[in-house]
Motif scaffolding. Structure first.
Motif, PDB file in Angstrom:
ATOM      1  N   ASN A 330       0.804  -1.220   0.000  1.00 48.95           N
ATOM      2  CA  ASN A 330       0.000   0.000   0.000  1.00 48.95           C
ATOM      3  C   ASN A 330       0.839   1.274   0.000  1.00 48.95           C
ATOM      4  O   ASN A 330       0.457   2.275  -0.593  1.00 48.95           O
ATOM      5  CB  ASN A 330      -0.936   0.005   1.213  1.00 48.95           C
ATOM      6  CG  ASN A 330      -1.937  -1.137   1.171  1.00 48.95           C
ATOM      7  OD1 ASN A 330      -2.293  -1.615   0.090  1.00 48.95           O
ATOM      8  ND2 ASN A 330      -2.386  -1.593   2.331  1.00 48.95           N
ATOM      9  N   MET A 331       1.981   1.226   0.697  1.00 50.37           N
ATOM     10  CA  MET A 331       2.833   2.406   0.781  1.00 50.37           C
ATOM     11  C   MET A 331       3.956   2.373  -0.249  1.00 50.37           C
ATOM     12  O   MET A 331       4.823   3.246  -0.270  1.00 50.37           O
ATOM     13  CB  MET A 331       3.427   2.520   2.195  1.00 50.37           C
ATOM     14  CG  MET A 331       2.383   2.641   3.292  1.00 50.37           C
ATOM     15  SD  MET A 331       3.109   2.829   4.939  1.00 50.37           S
ATOM     16  CE  MET A 331       3.932   4.424   4.757  1.00 50.37           C
ATOM     17  N   GLU A 332       3.945   1.340  -1.067  1.00 45.35           N
ATOM     18  CA  GLU A 332       4.934   1.182  -2.124  1.00 45.35           C
ATOM     19  C   GLU A 332       6.348   1.240  -1.570  1.00 45.35           C
ATOM     20  O   GLU A 332       7.237   1.913  -2.103  1.00 45.35           O
ATOM     21  CB  GLU A 332       4.728   2.234  -3.217  1.00 45.35           C
ATOM     22  CG  GLU A 332       3.379   2.118  -3.916  1.00 45.35           C
ATOM     23  CD  GLU A 332       3.228   3.108  -5.058  1.00 45.35           C
ATOM     24  OE1 GLU A 332       4.105   3.979  -5.196  1.00 45.35           O
ATOM     25  OE2 GLU A 332       2.246   3.002  -5.800  1.00 45.35           O
ATOM     26  N   ILE A 333       6.556   0.534  -0.456  1.00 48.50           N
ATOM     27  CA  ILE A 333       7.900   0.423   0.112  1.00 48.50           C
ATOM     28  C   ILE A 333       8.733  -0.479  -0.781  1.00 48.50           C
ATOM     29  O   ILE A 333       8.294  -1.547  -1.206  1.00 48.50           O
ATOM     30  CB  ILE A 333       7.830  -0.154   1.537  1.00 48.50           C
ATOM     31  CG1 ILE A 333       7.041   0.793   2.442  1.00 48.50           C
ATOM     32  CG2 ILE A 333       9.221  -0.414   2.104  1.00 48.50           C
ATOM     33  CD1 ILE A 333       6.795   0.252   3.835  1.00 48.50           C
ATOM     34  N   LYS A 334       9.940  -0.042  -1.048  1.00 50.08           N
ATOM     35  CA  LYS A 334      10.803  -0.803  -1.950  1.00 50.08           C
ATOM     36  C   LYS A 334      11.297  -2.062  -1.262  1.00 50.08           C
ATOM     37  O   LYS A 334      11.950  -2.013  -0.226  1.00 50.08           O
ATOM     38  CB  LYS A 334      11.993   0.049  -2.396  1.00 50.08           C
ATOM     39  CG  LYS A 334      12.856  -0.632  -3.461  1.00 50.08           C
ATOM     40  CD  LYS A 334      13.976   0.272  -3.935  1.00 50.08           C
ATOM     41  CE  LYS A 334      14.805  -0.410  -5.020  1.00 50.08           C
ATOM     42  NZ  LYS A 334      15.920   0.464  -5.478  1.00 50.08           N
TER      43      LYS A 334
END
Length: 373
Positions: A330-334
């Protein structure tokens, strides 16, 4: 055969033998010869350490290991310890171990419909062993006992024969994340340090250039009042896109770069196998997973206490893993993509590291082996 001795020493030895001390004299002689050989081995290790790079020493030691492994005493173990080299030929996770875990998943999938109405939740069918006398003992393993039964989460346990420990098995389903995301979050050591508050240390120590297996050192908090535990283990993963399955296998090993620390309790018995089966594809939401796990936390608490901690801790960990996957999505954490990259292409992460100076300088007021909690 024996090293030369000065006349006075030889006379004393003979006098001791005549006086009934022959066994004592022979024991002293054996200690002398053993000490001499150990010192020579150390000198050879130091010499090769100056002459050859680490990779060359690994290759050389591997050849010695294969030559000596069948001989009495397994002299290569001593050579490996003295050289400070991890011998991958003996410790890497083999294809057979990966396939064994995948076969377990296939077996449950094939039999679940048949046994659903007759107690598969309480007693999952045992794996089918190939014909042969060597496998008969495995067929006598205890049946699985249901510990937790929820709609998308089922937990069983069974006693490990000859020990006071249990082996645990989880079969579960997630529908709101993709198999790729879940698998990558599980493998990414750097991201785990952020979402798992129990982690004290987690790093890759060394990677095998042949199989892609890698050795990790993991230090984790245990519930109060127990001391923190540390694990040194080898892991290997495989992604079979043709058969739509992913597998991760881990087990405890010893590594010369990570000696035991007085600050932590070393867990020497640990195994984990995770198999993931996508409902559709690696990049669409929904998958089933099978986790089989066992370890010996070396605690003085009764068996039922340890069982309760594991039975409650495993669902908690899996939910943390699930939530970390959702957060990354959801937070587009790599998160590193382990599926697209081949294991051997990621060697930049692995490095043979000795224990940090901080670890060496820490106080030695850790627990005595008998007082593990």
């Amino acid at each position: 055969m024996f090293p030369r001795r000065p006349p006075a020493t030889l006379a004393a030895w003979l006098a001791g033998a005549r006086g009934g001390g022959l066994l004592s004299a022979l024991a002293n002689q054996c200690r002398f010869v053993t000490g001499l050989r150990v010192r020579r081995a150390q000198q050879i290790a130091q010499l090769y350490g100056r002459l050859y790079s680490e990779s060359s020493r690994c290759a050389l030691l591997g050849r010695f290991w294969r030559r000596l492994r069948g001989r009495p005493g397994h002299a290569s173990v001593l050579m490996a310890a003295l050289s400070g080299v991890f011998v991958w030929d003996e410790e890497r996770i083999q294809e057979e171990e990966l396939q064994r875990s995948i076969n377990e998943m296939k077996r449950l999938e094939e039999m679940s419909n048949i046994f659903q109405s007759s107690g598969v939740e309480n007693h999952p069918p045992e794996p089918k062993s190939p014909a042969g006398g060597n496998e008969k003992s495995k067929d006598k393993e205890e049946p699985w006992e249901m510990v937790m039964d929820k709609k998308h989460f089922k937990l069983w346990r069974r006693p490990i024969t000859g020990t006071h420990l249990y082996q645990y098995r989880v079969f579960g389903t997630y529908t709101d994340v993709t198999p790729r995301q879940f698998f990558n979050v599980q493998l990414d050591t750097e991201y785990r340090k952020k979402w798992d508050a129990l982690v004290i240390k987690l790093e890759v120590i060394e990677r095998d250039a042949v199989s892609g297996s890698e050795v990790l050192h993991w230090v984790t908090h245990f519930p109060y009042p127990m001391y923190s535990r540390d694990y040194v283990y080898v892991r290997r993963y495989s992604v079979d896109q043709e058969n739509n399955v992913m597998v991760l296998v881990s087990r405890a090993v010893e590594h010369p770069s990570v000696p035991e620390s007085p600050e932590f309790v070393r867990v020497r018995s640990y195994e984990s196998q995770m198999v993931i089966r996508p409902h559709k594809s690696f990049d669409e939401n929904g998958f089933d997973y099978l986790l089989t796990y066992s370890d010996n936390p070396q605690t003085v608490f009764p068996r039922y206490c340890v069982s309760w901690m594991v039975s409650s801790g495993m669902p908690d960990f899996l939910e943390k893993l699930h939530m970390a996957t959702l957060k990354a999505k959801n937070m587009e954490i790599k998160v590193k993509d382990y599926i697209s990259a081949k294991p051997l292409e990621m060697s930049s992460e692995a490095k043979a590291t000795a224990p940090s100076p901080e670890r060496k300088n820490e106080g030695s007021c850790g627990p005595a082996r008998i007082e593990y909690a």
